[in-house]
Design a protein around this motif. Structure first.
Motif, mmCIF file in Angstrom:
data_model
loop_
_atom_site.group_PDB
_atom_site.id
_atom_site.type_symbol
_atom_site.label_atom_id
_atom_site.label_comp_id
_atom_site.label_asym_id
_atom_site.label_seq_id
_atom_site.Cartn_x
_atom_site.Cartn_y
_atom_site.Cartn_z
ATOM 1 N N THR A 67 0.925 -1.261 -0.056
ATOM 2 C CA THR A 67 0.030 0.163 0.163
ATOM 3 C C THR A 67 0.903 1.162 -0.072
ATOM 4 O O THR A 67 1.767 1.548 0.853
ATOM 5 N N LEU A 68 0.592 2.148 -0.838
ATOM 6 C CA LEU A 68 1.161 3.467 -0.938
ATOM 7 C C LEU A 68 0.386 4.459 -0.259
ATOM 8 O O LEU A 68 -0.866 4.365 -0.229
ATOM 9 N N ILE A 69 0.986 5.172 0.703
ATOM 10 C CA ILE A 69 0.057 6.194 1.239
ATOM 11 C C ILE A 69 0.169 7.553 0.683
ATOM 12 O O ILE A 69 1.575 7.892 0.269
ATOM 13 N N THR A 70 -0.816 8.406 0.597
ATOM 14 C CA THR A 70 -0.706 9.691 -0.261
ATOM 15 C C THR A 70 -1.705 10.493 0.474
ATOM 16 O O THR A 70 -2.266 10.306 1.262
ATOM 17 N N LEU B 81 2.761 19.621 5.003
ATOM 18 C CA LEU B 81 3.954 19.718 5.593
ATOM 19 C C LEU B 81 3.874 18.656 6.879
ATOM 20 O O LEU B 81 4.726 17.897 7.089
ATOM 21 N N ASN B 82 2.621 18.602 7.512
ATOM 22 C CA ASN B 82 2.210 17.663 8.668
ATOM 23 C C ASN B 82 2.250 16.289 8.119
ATOM 24 O O ASN B 82 2.627 15.334 8.648
ATOM 25 N N PHE B 83 1.818 15.925 6.820
ATOM 26 C CA PHE B 83 1.698 14.778 6.247
ATOM 27 C C PHE B 83 3.138 14.152 5.946
ATOM 28 O O PHE B 83 3.425 13.011 6.467
ATOM 29 N N TYR B 84 4.026 14.921 5.521
ATOM 30 C CA TYR B 84 5.409 14.847 5.072
ATOM 31 C C TYR B 84 6.115 14.274 6.450
ATOM 32 O O TYR B 84 6.936 13.236 6.529
ATOM 33 N N ALA B 85 5.899 15.053 7.363
ATOM 34 C CA ALA B 85 6.584 14.556 9.034
ATOM 35 C C ALA B 85 6.162 13.140 9.299
ATOM 36 O O ALA B 85 6.821 12.443 9.793
ATOM 37 N N ALA B 86 4.777 12.953 9.280
ATOM 38 C CA ALA B 86 4.096 11.888 9.772
ATOM 39 C C ALA B 86 4.641 10.465 9.000
ATOM 40 O O ALA B 86 5.181 9.623 9.451
ATOM 41 N N MET B 87 5.003 10.938 7.546
ATOM 42 C CA MET B 87 5.303 9.664 6.711
ATOM 43 C C MET B 87 6.785 9.540 6.898
ATOM 44 O O MET B 87 7.126 8.288 7.153
ATOM 45 N N GLU B 88 7.555 10.434 7.050
ATOM 46 C CA GLU B 88 8.916 10.322 7.411
ATOM 47 C C GLU B 88 9.448 9.754 8.633
ATOM 48 O O GLU B 88 10.072 8.626 8.717
ATOM 49 N N ILE C 222 -3.667 4.471 0.280
ATOM 50 C CA ILE C 222 -4.513 4.917 1.515
ATOM 51 C C ILE C 222 -4.354 6.464 1.085
ATOM 52 O O ILE C 222 -3.077 7.028 1.076
ATOM 53 N N PHE C 223 -5.545 7.280 1.088
ATOM 54 C CA PHE C 223 -5.459 8.573 0.752
ATOM 55 C C PHE C 223 -5.877 9.245 2.175
ATOM 56 O O PHE C 223 -6.670 8.931 2.803
ATOM 57 N N TYR C 224 -4.947 10.068 2.666
ATOM 58 C CA TYR C 224 -5.156 11.311 3.628
ATOM 59 C C TYR C 224 -5.751 12.417 3.325
ATOM 60 O O TYR C 224 -4.915 13.087 2.635
ATOM 61 N N ASN C 225 -6.666 13.063 3.984
ATOM 62 C CA ASN C 225 -7.073 14.625 3.651
ATOM 63 C C ASN C 225 -7.651 14.534 5.144
ATOM 64 O O ASN C 225 -8.648 13.836 5.472
ATOM 65 N N THR C 226 -7.785 15.805 5.480
ATOM 66 C CA THR C 226 -8.643 16.233 6.783
ATOM 67 C C THR C 226 -10.151 16.036 6.471
ATOM 68 O O THR C 226 -10.898 16.015 7.363
ATOM 69 N N SER C 227 -10.491 16.755 5.259
ATOM 70 C CA SER C 227 -12.223 16.694 4.857
ATOM 71 C C SER C 227 -12.405 15.717 3.802
ATOM 72 O O SER C 227 -11.817 15.812 2.806
ATOM 73 N N PRO C 228 -13.199 14.914 4.238
ATOM 74 C CA PRO C 228 -13.877 14.133 2.960
ATOM 75 C C PRO C 228 -14.324 14.926 2.093
ATOM 76 O O PRO C 228 -14.440 14.599 0.928
ATOM 77 N N LEU C 229 -15.276 15.944 2.393
ATOM 78 C CA LEU C 229 -15.885 16.881 1.633
ATOM 79 C C LEU C 229 -14.925 17.457 0.780
ATOM 80 O O LEU C 229 -15.437 17.721 -0.746
ATOM 81 N N LEU C 230 -13.848 18.030 1.013
ATOM 82 C CA LEU C 230 -12.915 18.531 -0.097
ATOM 83 C C LEU C 230 -12.116 17.434 -0.694
ATOM 84 O O LEU C 230 -11.253 17.991 -1.395
ATOM 85 N N SER C 231 -12.437 16.210 -0.447
ATOM 86 C CA SER C 231 -11.492 15.118 -1.136
ATOM 87 C C SER C 231 -12.198 14.612 -2.286
ATOM 88 O O SER C 231 -11.709 13.829 -3.129
#
Length: 166
Positions: free
Chosen positions: A33-36, A61-68, A125-134
């Protein structure tokens, strides 16, 4: 997409919502699985850059930090390129998701599927804070041919550790 029924609406698109660490861990164990995450309007303006050097919204920026921190190889869904891998330098662009036609989202989805599959991944796996904006990204992803999952809480990844992949 409605605020009240978004879980049902993404399920109707064959997108599985992951809301616990256990569900994420199960997904990672069952599929390569690739996380995006998503691209952002806030860009550095560099001519050519990796996602980390290019998309610089707080979400990114928060996503990069979490993934790394967790040691994951990752990608950013792009309104121009389909997907922009963490170690890939691509040229600057300025396209907003609202500018994408249905046909363009289908095309980008196919590009995502091809590029991700070429690296051996079976799922995203797609990460975004808002499903509506996704929604534009869900529309791309459902055309990728990959198994798609959605996560709205980045802190779930802090409980996962994997080996360093890049």
């Amino acid at each position: 997409m409605s605020k009240r029924d978004w879980k049902k609406e993404i399920a109707d698109r064959n997108i599985i919502f992951l809301d616990t660490v256990e569900k994420i861990r199960k997904c990672l164990n069952e599929h390569k699985t690739l996380i995006t995450s998503r691209c952002s309007k806030t860009k550095t303006g560099k001519d050519s850059a990796t996602p980390k050097e290019f998309y610089v919204s707080d979400i990114n920026l928060n996503f990069y930090a979490a993934m790394e921190n967790a040691g994951f190889y990752y990608g950013i869904l792009s309104d121009k390129y389909g997907i922009h891998f963490c170690d890939e330098k691509l040229d600057y662009y300025d396209i907003h998701p609202s500018e994408l036609t249905k046909e363009k989202k289908v095309e980008l989805g196919k590009i995502i599927g091809e590029k991700v599959s070429k690296l051996g991944y079976e799922a995203i796996i797609f990460y975004n804070t808002s499903p509506l904006l996704s929604l534009p990204y869900f529309e791309m992803l459902e055309n990728s041919g990959l198994k798609i999952y959605y996560v709205s809480k980045l802190d779930l990844f802090s409980q996962l550790k994997t080996r360093k992949l890049f």
